[in-house]
Design a protein around this motif. Structure first.
Motif, mmCIF file in Angstrom:
data_model
loop_
_atom_site.group_PDB
_atom_site.id
_atom_site.type_symbol
_atom_site.label_atom_id
_atom_site.label_comp_id
_atom_site.label_asym_id
_atom_site.label_seq_id
_atom_site.Cartn_x
_atom_site.Cartn_y
_atom_site.Cartn_z
ATOM 1 N N THR A 6 0.851 -1.188 0.000
ATOM 2 C CA THR A 6 0.000 0.000 0.000
ATOM 3 C C THR A 6 0.887 1.239 0.000
ATOM 4 O O THR A 6 1.836 1.335 0.779
ATOM 5 C CB THR A 6 -0.916 0.035 1.229
ATOM 6 N N GLU A 71 1.972 -3.396 15.582
ATOM 7 C CA GLU A 71 1.717 -1.975 15.344
ATOM 8 C C GLU A 71 2.873 -1.130 15.866
ATOM 9 O O GLU A 71 3.336 -0.198 15.216
ATOM 10 C CB GLU A 71 0.415 -1.562 16.037
ATOM 11 N N MET A 96 1.398 -0.498 8.066
ATOM 12 C CA MET A 96 0.263 -0.185 7.207
ATOM 13 C C MET A 96 0.555 -0.446 5.728
ATOM 14 O O MET A 96 -0.366 -0.735 4.960
ATOM 15 C CB MET A 96 -0.153 1.279 7.369
ATOM 16 N N CYS A 97 1.826 -0.314 5.360
ATOM 17 C CA CYS A 97 2.154 -0.320 3.938
ATOM 18 C C CYS A 97 2.729 -1.629 3.419
ATOM 19 O O CYS A 97 2.315 -2.114 2.362
ATOM 20 C CB CYS A 97 3.148 0.802 3.644
ATOM 21 N N SER A 100 0.606 -5.328 2.651
ATOM 22 C CA SER A 100 -0.804 -5.250 3.041
ATOM 23 C C SER A 100 -1.595 -4.390 2.065
ATOM 24 O O SER A 100 -1.025 -3.632 1.283
ATOM 25 C CB SER A 100 -0.942 -4.670 4.455
ATOM 26 N N ARG A 102 -4.758 -1.659 2.138
ATOM 27 C CA ARG A 102 -5.529 -0.808 3.036
ATOM 28 C C ARG A 102 -6.669 -0.129 2.293
ATOM 29 O O ARG A 102 -6.489 0.378 1.190
ATOM 30 C CB ARG A 102 -4.627 0.248 3.669
ATOM 31 N N SER A 103 -7.838 -0.101 2.937
ATOM 32 C CA SER A 103 -9.010 0.551 2.353
ATOM 33 C C SER A 103 -9.236 1.897 3.041
ATOM 34 O O SER A 103 -8.482 2.285 3.939
ATOM 35 C CB SER A 103 -10.242 -0.337 2.518
ATOM 36 N N ASP A 106 -9.177 2.259 6.830
ATOM 37 C CA ASP A 106 -7.872 2.232 7.489
ATOM 38 C C ASP A 106 -7.184 3.595 7.452
ATOM 39 O O ASP A 106 -6.160 3.789 8.122
ATOM 40 C CB ASP A 106 -6.957 1.206 6.811
ATOM 41 N N LEU A 107 -7.719 4.527 6.677
ATOM 42 C CA LEU A 107 -7.093 5.835 6.510
ATOM 43 C C LEU A 107 -7.675 6.892 7.433
ATOM 44 O O LEU A 107 -7.157 8.018 7.500
ATOM 45 C CB LEU A 107 -7.242 6.304 5.055
ATOM 46 N N ALA A 122 -3.182 0.557 -3.562
ATOM 47 C CA ALA A 122 -2.714 -0.718 -3.031
ATOM 48 C C ALA A 122 -2.692 -1.762 -4.133
ATOM 49 O O ALA A 122 -3.524 -1.746 -5.052
ATOM 50 C CB ALA A 122 -3.607 -1.174 -1.882
ATOM 51 N N SER A 132 -8.128 3.955 -2.839
ATOM 52 C CA SER A 132 -8.993 4.313 -1.709
ATOM 53 C C SER A 132 -8.728 5.752 -1.286
ATOM 54 O O SER A 132 -7.590 6.219 -1.316
ATOM 55 C CB SER A 132 -8.738 3.379 -0.520
ATOM 56 N N ASP A 143 -13.740 3.563 -2.368
ATOM 57 C CA ASP A 143 -12.878 2.400 -2.563
ATOM 58 C C ASP A 143 -13.194 1.780 -3.909
ATOM 59 O O ASP A 143 -14.334 1.354 -4.149
ATOM 60 C CB ASP A 143 -13.106 1.362 -1.456
#
Length: 226
Positions: A6, A71, A96-97, A100, A102-103, A106-107, A122, A132, A143
């Motif tokens: 991502t 995390e 996060m990146c 993976s 992310r939608s 997640d932001l 992504a 997204s 999305d």
């Protein structure tokens, strides 16, 4: 290419370096969270429930604790590339990146922390490109997915819709919107190639520590030490 990644972008709303630093510090700085032993967490949860934990409770608690550790580990590589006149500022957070997808949901934390819209491209195994977007202040979330071929179904159809993402056209300079649509609708062997072309039209750069990639002419901004 087999890429799953991502790439996150913060809309540059006129940040100064100092303001961007303050946002990063507010989001990630401070003392590292103390992680009590699993046995202590189980004891606290039993006290909260007023009964002995079931095996399922213990498994869930262990999974949550592992997620918290990941995390914290991912935050260590957090950085933003800053240039005052750049329309978008690349953001990197390992957790996060890397590896993976992310939608928009997640932001939200990033949009709220930086007070600006956030966009993410992504890739899943280079077979499908996801776009997204979240503007927390405006309450806008989108999305979209673009598989490399028709009939591809390995994505969450409840989250992502097919078809041209009109929000991307609104974020693109007017003179480039026709080309943007052509790139999205065109045929590509790899989703990566489509993404790089779209990002170029949108005026975006990327951070990718694994590939030792950091945009030229940008300053690196990292959170204050924890």
């Amino acid at each position: 290419m087999g890429t799953t990644m991502t790439y996150i972008q913060l809309k540059n709303r006129g940040f100064t370096r100092q303001e961007l630093q303050a946002c990063m510090d507010g989001l990630f700085s401070g003392k590292a969270r103390e992680q009590p032993p699993l046995q202590e967490l189980e004891r606290r949860m039993e006290a909260l429930k007023g009964e002995t934990l079931t095996l399922k409770d213990r498994v869930i608690l262990k999974m949550l604790r592992c997620a918290m550790k990941r995390e914290d580990k991912g935050a260590k590589g957090t950085q933003v590339a800053f240039r005052p006149d750049a329309p978008w500022l690349p953001f990197w957070h390992t957790g996060m990146c890397e590896g993976s997808v992310r939608s928009s949901r997640d932001l939200r934390r990033l949009s709220e922390a930086f007070g600006t819209p956030v966009l993410a491209f992504a890739l899943f195994d280079s077979d499908v490109l996801f776009a997204s977007y979240l503007d927390g202040a405006a309450g806008e979330a989108y999305d979209c997915a673009k598989p490399n071929w028709e009939g591809y179904e390995e994505y969450d159809a409840e989250t992502y819709r097919l078809g041209f993402p009109e929000f991307l056209a609104r974020l693109c300079p007017p003179e480039e919107r026709e080309r943007l649509r052509a790139v999205w609708d065109g045929e590509e062997d790899f989703a990566d190639d489509r993404m790089w072309k779209l990002m170029e039209l949108l005026g975006m750069e990327v951070i990718d520590p694994k590939a030792e990639r950091f945009p030229k002419g940008f300053q690196r901004v990292i959170p204050a030490k924890r």
